[in-house]
Design an enzyme around this catalytic site. Sequence first.
Site, PDB file in Angstrom:
ATOM      1  N   GLU A  98       0.701  -1.331  -0.006  1.00 24.62           N
ATOM      2  CA  GLU A  98      -0.457  -0.303  -0.221  1.00 24.62           C
ATOM      3  C   GLU A  98       0.731   1.158   0.187  1.00 24.62           C
ATOM      4  OE1 GLU A  98      -2.299  -3.187   1.138  1.00 24.62           O
ATOM      5  OE2 GLU A  98      -0.041  -2.328   2.018  1.00 24.62           O
ATOM      6  N   PRO A 158      11.713 -13.513  -1.046  1.00 25.38           N
ATOM      7  CA  PRO A 158      10.453 -13.852  -0.288  1.00 25.38           C
ATOM      8  C   PRO A 158       9.256 -12.348   0.152  1.00 25.38           C
ATOM      9  CG  PRO A 158      12.445 -14.717   0.340  1.00 25.38           C
ATOM     10  CD  PRO A 158      12.926 -14.055  -0.185  1.00 25.38           C
ATOM     11  N   ARG A 159       8.185 -12.726  -0.412  1.00 28.47           N
ATOM     12  CA  ARG A 159       7.699 -11.681   0.599  1.00 28.47           C
ATOM     13  C   ARG A 159       7.621 -10.697   2.353  1.00 28.47           C
ATOM     14  NH1 ARG A 159       4.239  -7.836  -1.553  1.00 28.47           N
ATOM     15  NH2 ARG A 159       2.235  -7.355   0.345  1.00 28.47           N
ATOM     16  N   MET A 177      14.543  -5.178   1.610  1.00 24.69           N
ATOM     17  CA  MET A 177      13.553  -4.309   1.056  1.00 24.69           C
ATOM     18  C   MET A 177      13.618  -3.107   0.592  1.00 24.69           C
ATOM     19  SD  MET A 177      11.650  -6.187   3.028  1.00 24.69           S
ATOM     20  CE  MET A 177      10.125  -4.809   2.738  1.00 24.69           C
ATOM     21  N   GLY A 178      12.534  -3.078  -0.527  1.00 25.96           N
ATOM     22  CA  GLY A 178      12.335  -1.737  -1.228  1.00 25.96           C
ATOM     23  C   GLY A 178      13.112  -2.487  -2.728  1.00 25.96           C
ATOM     24  N   GLU A 179      13.387  -3.095  -2.800  1.00 24.90           N
ATOM     25  CA  GLU A 179      13.612  -3.143  -4.358  1.00 24.90           C
ATOM     26  C   GLU A 179      13.618  -4.155  -5.258  1.00 24.90           C
ATOM     27  OE1 GLU A 179      18.685  -2.007  -4.159  1.00 24.90           O
ATOM     28  OE2 GLU A 179      17.570  -4.729  -3.033  1.00 24.90           O
ATOM     29  N   ASN A 206       0.688  -8.014  -7.014  1.00 27.91           N
ATOM     30  CA  ASN A 206       0.423  -6.960  -7.852  1.00 27.91           C
ATOM     31  C   ASN A 206       1.473  -7.252  -8.757  1.00 27.91           C
ATOM     32  OD1 ASN A 206       0.028  -4.372  -9.352  1.00 27.91           O
ATOM     33  ND2 ASN A 206       0.689  -3.110  -8.277  1.00 27.91           N
ATOM     34  N   LEU A 231       0.786  -5.567 -11.899  1.00 28.97           N
ATOM     35  CA  LEU A 231       1.386  -4.497 -12.927  1.00 28.97           C
ATOM     36  C   LEU A 231       2.212  -4.365 -12.756  1.00 28.97           C
ATOM     37  CD1 LEU A 231      -2.269  -2.164 -12.421  1.00 28.97           C
ATOM     38  CD2 LEU A 231      -1.784  -3.998 -14.212  1.00 28.97           C
ATOM     39  N   GLU A 232       3.589  -4.331 -11.750  1.00 33.32           N
ATOM     40  CA  GLU A 232       4.948  -3.800 -11.285  1.00 33.32           C
ATOM     41  C   GLU A 232       6.014  -4.747 -12.940  1.00 33.32           C
ATOM     42  OE1 GLU A 232       4.909  -3.100  -6.906  1.00 33.32           O
ATOM     43  OE2 GLU A 232       5.825  -4.862  -6.991  1.00 33.32           O
TER      44      GLU A 232
END
Length: 420
Positions: free
Chosen positions: A59, A266-267, A307-309, A333, A335-336
């Site tokens: 989000e 991994p999530r 994280m964030g990559e 998602n 769409l990424e």
Amino acid sequence: MPRFLYSLIFTLCLPLILARLLYRAWRAPAYARRWRERFALGGDLRAGGIWVHAVSVGESIAAAPMVRELRQRHPQLPITVTCMTPTGSEQIRKLFGDDVGHAYLPYDLPWLQRRLIRRLQPRIAIIMETELWPNLVAECKRAGVPVVLANARLSARSARGYQRVIALVRPMFAALDWVAVQTAAEAERFIALGVRQSALAVTGSIKFDLKPGAELLATAEQWRAQWGERPVWIAASTHGGEDEIVLAAHRQVLQRHPEALLILVPRHPERFDAVARQIENAGLGMVRRSAGNMPAIADQVLLGDTMGELMQFYACADVAFVGGSLIPGGGHNYLEPAALGLPVLSGPHRFNFAEISDLLEQAGALVEVADAPAMAERANAWLGDQSSAHRAGAAGQAVVAANQGALERLLQGITRLLGS
């Protein structure tokens, strides 16, 4: 009365909730920090402006284009972004730095939400997707703060869950000032739960407005140049129960493409070490992204344990599998990877992104697979036939482009409520 009972039960369960937080802190130490914010104490709150709530990483990323546009269009209004998880918090700081205020959302008890609103004094509250809490909405209503549900989505499964507690949630849905919903089917579900038709608009998904930056693409090109001429596929946002399927599929991919590289992401960060052990137990050569090294030719797996990559990893791949879909997680998602022109693989559990994944599937950009052999077969086909992979990827990009514009419609609605 239903909300009073909800608050009473929530209060009685607070020791259990705190015990769960302590357990999560044992598994992921970041949960042990900033406990005061969960009781509306402390935090970097910037009063008198726009309040955005994004529960976690996904989000927060979805909210980023909206937040950036709001800063440009309303520079006089400070923005504070709240979330619920340490990974979401880390993502918010990575996306915005100190340009926005940030804190955890407190527990959904009336006096805690009231304290937060009193300290924050927002002109408007914008909640991303469906992160709704009865007392949060009620206390905003009490304080005269308009509440927007932005990029709203509601699966049939979630709608059935809300129907089970309709006496509690109907006043909450009815109190929303504006719901910017992604699809017409979801709009009907929101109306059935109590949202006023006059307070609802089908704006589409702002996730379609994703535009990969030039810097991201340039970095991906640099990384691929260092990796050499080898096929690369990614398994992104995987959950427990999926990694072993992906690794089994990768072993089959290696039989046809011996130099193939799998990027496994991994999530949840608390699973990074466990997944690393799975890769080692599978007998595959591995390099961890957190080590700062690029994969050598002997490395068959790049573990994305940062994280964030995720978008950066996607940009380096030729084919993408989107996790949370081989187990009943509903998918993530799609769409990424589609925006980057990647052909997409998904498991059968896509209910969180049903409409989006259906659009991609109908266009030939997404193929559903149910197990390791099917995944390997399709990955092998695309990795071995660049023209076919490019056609599927281009079809996905066309779907993304054809559905853009939701962000502008959302921003116009927010501006109307702000009265400026």
